[in-house]
Design a protein around this motif. Sequence first.
Motif, PDB file in Angstrom:
ATOM      1  N   ARG A  36       0.800  -1.217   0.000  1.00  0.00           N
ATOM      2  CA  ARG A  36       0.000   0.000   0.000  1.00  0.00           C
ATOM      3  C   ARG A  36       0.838   1.275   0.000  1.00  0.00           C
ATOM      4  NH1 ARG A  36      -1.337  -3.455   3.775  1.00  0.00           N
ATOM      5  NH2 ARG A  36      -0.288  -2.210   5.381  1.00  0.00           N
ATOM      6  N   ASP A  37       2.086   1.160   0.453  1.00  0.00           N
ATOM      7  CA  ASP A  37       2.912   2.353   0.628  1.00  0.00           C
ATOM      8  C   ASP A  37       4.387   1.955   0.674  1.00  0.00           C
ATOM      9  OD1 ASP A  37       3.182   1.149   3.132  1.00  0.00           O
ATOM     10  OD2 ASP A  37       1.679   2.456   4.047  1.00  0.00           O
ATOM     11  N   GLY A  38       5.234   2.935   0.957  1.00  0.00           N
ATOM     12  CA  GLY A  38       6.655   2.679   1.000  1.00  0.00           C
ATOM     13  C   GLY A  38       7.060   1.685   2.074  1.00  0.00           C
ATOM     14  N   ALA A  39       6.387   1.729   3.228  1.00  0.00           N
ATOM     15  CA  ALA A  39       6.742   0.848   4.341  1.00  0.00           C
ATOM     16  C   ALA A  39       6.467  -0.621   4.014  1.00  0.00           C
ATOM     17  CB  ALA A  39       5.971   1.258   5.597  1.00  0.00           C
ATOM     18  N   THR A  40       5.281  -0.899   3.453  1.00  0.00           N
ATOM     19  CA  THR A  40       4.962  -2.285   3.115  1.00  0.00           C
ATOM     20  C   THR A  40       5.829  -2.778   1.957  1.00  0.00           C
ATOM     21  OG1 THR A  40       3.117  -1.453   1.743  1.00  0.00           O
ATOM     22  CG2 THR A  40       2.596  -2.200   3.977  1.00  0.00           C
ATOM     23  N   LEU A  41       6.146  -1.887   1.026  1.00  0.00           N
ATOM     24  CA  LEU A  41       7.028  -2.261  -0.078  1.00  0.00           C
ATOM     25  C   LEU A  41       8.426  -2.595   0.444  1.00  0.00           C
ATOM     26  CD1 LEU A  41       7.688  -2.545  -3.114  1.00  0.00           C
ATOM     27  CD2 LEU A  41       8.207  -0.093  -3.116  1.00  0.00           C
ATOM     28  N   LYS A  42       8.936  -1.786   1.347  1.00  0.00           N
ATOM     29  CA  LYS A  42      10.265  -2.029   1.901  1.00  0.00           C
ATOM     30  C   LYS A  42      10.336  -3.386   2.598  1.00  0.00           C
ATOM     31  CE  LYS A  42      13.772  -0.160   5.044  1.00  0.00           C
ATOM     32  NZ  LYS A  42      14.099   0.862   6.057  1.00  0.00           N
ATOM     33  N   ALA A  43       9.323  -3.706   3.378  1.00  0.00           N
ATOM     34  CA  ALA A  43       9.298  -4.993   4.076  1.00  0.00           C
ATOM     35  C   ALA A  43       9.310  -6.148   3.085  1.00  0.00           C
ATOM     36  CB  ALA A  43       8.071  -5.065   4.987  1.00  0.00           C
ATOM     37  N   TRP A  44       8.555  -5.985   1.999  1.00  0.00           N
ATOM     38  CA  TRP A  44       8.494  -7.037   0.971  1.00  0.00           C
ATOM     39  C   TRP A  44       9.852  -7.204   0.290  1.00  0.00           C
ATOM     40  CZ3 TRP A  44       5.309 -10.782  -0.673  1.00  0.00           C
ATOM     41  CH2 TRP A  44       5.550 -11.336  -1.920  1.00  0.00           C
ATOM     42  N   LEU A  45      10.476  -6.108  -0.077  1.00  0.00           N
ATOM     43  CA  LEU A  45      11.765  -6.165  -0.769  1.00  0.00           C
ATOM     44  C   LEU A  45      12.849  -6.752   0.128  1.00  0.00           C
ATOM     45  CD1 LEU A  45      11.692  -2.714  -2.598  1.00  0.00           C
ATOM     46  CD2 LEU A  45      11.232  -4.969  -3.579  1.00  0.00           C
ATOM     47  N   GLU A  46      12.850  -6.372   1.400  1.00  0.00           N
ATOM     48  CA  GLU A  46      13.822  -6.920   2.344  1.00  0.00           C
ATOM     49  C   GLU A  46      13.670  -8.434   2.463  1.00  0.00           C
ATOM     50  OE1 GLU A  46      14.547  -3.243   5.497  1.00  0.00           O
ATOM     51  OE2 GLU A  46      12.837  -4.604   5.777  1.00  0.00           O
ATOM     52  N   ALA A  47      12.432  -8.898   2.520  1.00  0.00           N
ATOM     53  CA  ALA A  47      12.186 -10.335   2.643  1.00  0.00           C
ATOM     54  C   ALA A  47      12.668 -11.081   1.403  1.00  0.00           C
ATOM     55  CB  ALA A  47      10.696 -10.589   2.870  1.00  0.00           C
TER      56      ALA A  47
END
Length: 228
Positions: A36-47
């Motif tokens: 939905r936003d930068g925070a959820t995208l960052k978590a996904w990319l890190e994983a």
Amino acid sequence: MTLPLALLQLVSPALPVGAFSYAEGLEVLVQAGELRDGATLKAWLEAELQFGLLAVEAAALGPMQQAFKTSNMEQLLDLNGWLIAQREAPEIRAQQWQMAGSLLQLLAAMGWPLTEQSQGLKLTGLKLTGLGWTAAWAWAGHCLDLAATDLVEAYLYGWLANQISAAVRLIPLGATEGQCLQLQLVPLISSQANYLISQDPRQMFSSGVGAGLAQLQHGALYSRLFRS
């Protein structure tokens, strides 16, 4: 340490391999409300950088590059087939082959055709067809005489840049926030590259089940911008 300029060419958005047309499941996740936003995208990319199939592919770059150096095509093609088989979605397998073919065509035009005759490769009845993106990237590293660690780092960075580029077009994420996110993940890319260079890809596994499921659902989307 001086950054090899050839790496800048390999990770450049201008590299004509069509990477910009793929989102690798992000489009499904956005439509489902998971990203939905930068925070959820960052978590996904890190994983994905740490636990996804991307890490397994990156770990395979060193052995693949070495296989090209020693003309061990049987090992190269065996590892290539093993990586391709782990891609559940047909769209992702098609992406692997298309991008690989484009990169190999580019390298041939630059003076490095991947053929038995021109490179003295010992195929022993095996065919250099069906190579995936990872194998093509390893061939590029071999041709450009790049260090394995640099090659792995650039592979991860290129994937990250393409994912963020797709996300900027899919979610409320401005270009500035995207660039800030990309910079924030550079330390993780560097540490992952240093770790993966010493790993045996055959002894690794992917925890990217969610990514695989998202990629499988992409073909059923009613409306879509990307090819995967």
